[in-house]
Design an enzyme around this catalytic site. Structure first.
Site, PDB file in Angstrom:
ATOM      1  N   LYS A 114       0.821  -1.214   0.000  1.00  0.00           N
ATOM      2  CA  LYS A 114       0.000   0.000   0.000  1.00  0.00           C
ATOM      3  C   LYS A 114       0.855   1.265   0.000  1.00  0.00           C
ATOM      4  CE  LYS A 114      -4.433  -1.782   1.056  1.00  0.00           C
ATOM      5  NZ  LYS A 114      -5.741  -1.717   1.643  1.00  0.00           N
ATOM      6  N   LYS A 196      -3.801 -10.132  -6.298  1.00  0.00           N
ATOM      7  CA  LYS A 196      -5.106 -10.549  -5.769  1.00  0.00           C
ATOM      8  C   LYS A 196      -6.204  -9.602  -6.254  1.00  0.00           C
ATOM      9  CE  LYS A 196      -5.928  -8.045  -1.533  1.00  0.00           C
ATOM     10  NZ  LYS A 196      -6.747  -7.966  -0.363  1.00  0.00           N
ATOM     11  N   LYS A 199     -10.774  -4.659  -4.004  1.00  0.00           N
ATOM     12  CA  LYS A 199     -11.860  -3.716  -4.268  1.00  0.00           C
ATOM     13  C   LYS A 199     -11.353  -2.310  -4.527  1.00  0.00           C
ATOM     14  CE  LYS A 199     -13.638  -4.223   0.271  1.00  0.00           C
ATOM     15  NZ  LYS A 199     -12.561  -3.966   1.245  1.00  0.00           N
TER      16      LYS A 199
HETATM   17  P1  ATP Z   1      -8.582  -3.198  -0.118  1.00  0.00           P
HETATM   18  O1  ATP Z   1      -8.313  -3.437  -1.552  1.00  0.00           O
HETATM   19  O2  ATP Z   1      -9.278  -1.919   0.161  1.00  0.00           O
HETATM   20  O3  ATP Z   1      -7.382  -3.432   0.760  1.00  0.00           O
HETATM   21  P2  ATP Z   1      -9.706  -5.822   0.035  1.00  0.00           P
HETATM   22  O4  ATP Z   1     -10.490  -6.107  -1.199  1.00  0.00           O
HETATM   23  O5  ATP Z   1      -8.380  -6.446   0.183  1.00  0.00           O
HETATM   24  O6  ATP Z   1      -9.643  -4.275   0.305  1.00  0.00           O
HETATM   25  P3  ATP Z   1     -10.573  -6.219   2.783  1.00  0.00           P
HETATM   26  O7  ATP Z   1     -11.666  -5.418   3.369  1.00  0.00           O
HETATM   27  O8  ATP Z   1      -9.193  -5.830   3.156  1.00  0.00           O
HETATM   28  O9  ATP Z   1     -10.663  -6.267   1.191  1.00  0.00           O
HETATM   29  O10 ATP Z   1     -10.802  -7.755   3.109  1.00  0.00           O
HETATM   30  C1  ATP Z   1     -11.980  -8.347   3.595  1.00  0.00           C
HETATM   31  C2  ATP Z   1     -11.818  -9.845   3.606  1.00  0.00           C
HETATM   32  O11 ATP Z   1     -11.760 -10.340   2.249  1.00  0.00           O
HETATM   33  C3  ATP Z   1     -10.521 -10.319   4.269  1.00  0.00           C
HETATM   34  O12 ATP Z   1     -10.770 -11.493   5.001  1.00  0.00           O
HETATM   35  C4  ATP Z   1      -9.609 -10.619   3.116  1.00  0.00           C
HETATM   36  O13 ATP Z   1      -8.646 -11.587   3.434  1.00  0.00           O
HETATM   37  C5  ATP Z   1     -10.607 -11.144   2.088  1.00  0.00           C
HETATM   38  N1  ATP Z   1     -10.122 -10.944   0.720  1.00  0.00           N
HETATM   39  C6  ATP Z   1      -9.779  -9.766   0.161  1.00  0.00           C
HETATM   40  N2  ATP Z   1      -9.403  -9.936  -1.114  1.00  0.00           N
HETATM   41  C7  ATP Z   1      -9.501 -11.275  -1.363  1.00  0.00           C
HETATM   42  C8  ATP Z   1      -9.252 -12.097  -2.516  1.00  0.00           C
HETATM   43  N3  ATP Z   1      -8.831 -11.564  -3.635  1.00  0.00           N
HETATM   44  N4  ATP Z   1      -9.465 -13.424  -2.427  1.00  0.00           N
HETATM   45  C9  ATP Z   1      -9.902 -13.972  -1.270  1.00  0.00           C
HETATM   46  N5  ATP Z   1     -10.161 -13.259  -0.156  1.00  0.00           N
HETATM   47  C10 ATP Z   1      -9.967 -11.929  -0.181  1.00  0.00           C
END
Ligand code: ATP
Ligand code: LTN
Length: 330
Positions: A114, A196, A199
């Site tokens: 980040k 990965k 969002k």
């Molecule tokens: P950001 O991109 O804003 O960091 P994010 O999409 O990584 O957000 P989080 O709110 O950080 O989402 O994560 C919420 C949950 O979703 C966590 O348990 C995280 O491990 C899971 N998660 C996030 N991205 C993935 C992915 N690509 N595949 C599986 N699990 C995921």
């Protein structure tokens, strides 16, 4: 309280919730509700570690709350609140900051990743983010934390912080274990399958939003990056196809062998259409329920307020214990 184990998990309202969040985390939360005491949260305090527009943040917090209920969080079974409504989270996070080493936080891969994206705002909150996450978990004496694979390192740090505190004083926190599902724990970007699905990805074609229209979902899958071969097979070097296969497997329950058989002799076009359709069929009932819930703001408000009250009562017990051990007077 009963003798069930306690689960805690949270999701940031940092954008539209994706298929990765759903398959990697949310789906498990929903399935665990009968067998555990579950506590879930919308982690708005975590979301401000990167700059958020206030109007958008307000919308995303309420949407995340409604969407998680639409995904199956049952307010009769689980506690589900908004993190900033329970002050103990910020308070314990500060205390835990003082039991966490600079070196430990510097090793966090999410912080490094980040920091590269947000070069002009590498703020202290982004750096100490895992201390807030540890506070979330430890306040509720959680046994298990269902998360995607990307959060494993943060979970390990939470355990280390808890152990350090317990060893410095006396047993105070339960040591939590991660719960990472075998399939879906890391759904990859549709545009760059080495990253990965996230969002907050600037490229909207990289992720499927749970609320995306069916035709948008179909288009995004059709554009998904694959390879120059044409066989649907799970193998090294076929990251794009592997990712689509893991999505299809999670949604349908089919094994990779069964998927390979189903698409033997067929091209990627047919495969992508089937994956997209399976995802659409899974998401439509969630989208319908979400629209229905968003029409009843009073119900949502009443729910998150009541649930915050319950969370406050539980969390203050741990917080009071921590303060006493440290040597604060009351
Ligand atoms: P950001 O991109 O804003 O960091 P994010 O999409 O990584 O957000 P989080 O709110 O950080 O989402 O994560 C919420 C949950 O979703 C966590 O348990 C995280 O491990 C899971 N998660 C996030 N991205 C993935 C992915 N690509 N595949 C599986 N699990 C995921
Ligand atoms: N950091 C998590 C979201 C989160 C979380 C938590 C997950 C905040 N607090 C506590 C599990 C337990 C993420 O998914 N990025």
């Amino acid at each position: 309280m009963n003798d069930k184990k306690t689960i805690f998990s949270a999701i940031q309202p940092s954008g539209t919730i994706t298929l990765g969040n759903y398959l990697g985390a949310l789906k498990n939360w929903v399935n665990l509700q009968d067998d555990y005491n579950c506590i879930f949260s919308v982690a708005d305090l975590h979301a401000i570690t990167v700059r958020q527009d206030p109007k958008t943040l307000r919308k995303n917090i309420l949407q995340a709350y409604a969407l998680l209920i639409a995904c199956g969080i049952d307010l009769q079974k689980s506690i589900f609140f908004i993190q900033s409504h329970v002050p103990a989270h910020s308070e314990l996070a500060w205390l835990l900051n003082c039991y966490t080493q600079f070196g430990e936080l510097s090793r966090m891969t999410q912080f490094k990743a980040k920091s590269l994206i947000h070069k002009n705002d590498i703020n202290a909150g982004l750096f100490t983010y895992p201390c807030l996450m540890a506070a979330d978990i430890l306040l509720y004496q959680s046994d298990l934390v269902p998360v995607g694979a990307d959060q494993k390192q943060h979970l390990e740090l939470s355990r280390d912080i808890a152990l350090r505190f317990n060893n410095t004083y006396s047993p105070t926190f339960k040591i939590p274990d991660p719960y990472i599902a075998k399939t879906g724990a890391k759904i990859m970007s549709l545009q760059d399958p080495s990253k990965k699905m996230s969002k907050s990805d600037a490229n909207v074609n990289a992720f499927i939003g749970i609320l995306d229209d069916p035709d948008v979902i179909m288009k995004k899958f059709k554009r998904a990056v694959t390879d120059s071969q044409a066989d649907v097979r799970f193998a090294q070097g076929k990251d794009g196809v592997n990712n689509l296969m893991s999505i299809y497997s999670c949604v349908t329950g089919l094994s990779y062998e069964q998927i390979e058989q189903q698409f033997a002799g067929k091209g990627y076009g047919d495969f992508k259409t089937c994956v997209a359709q399976a995802v659409i069929d899974m998401l439509i009932p969630i989208q319908d329920e979400f629209k229905h819930l968003m029409k009843d703001k009073a119900y949502l408000e009443e729910s998150y307020r009541n649930h915050a009250q319950t969370a406050m009562k539980i969390s203050y017990k741990t917080l009071a214990k921590v303060k006493r051990k440290i040597g604060f007077i009351s």
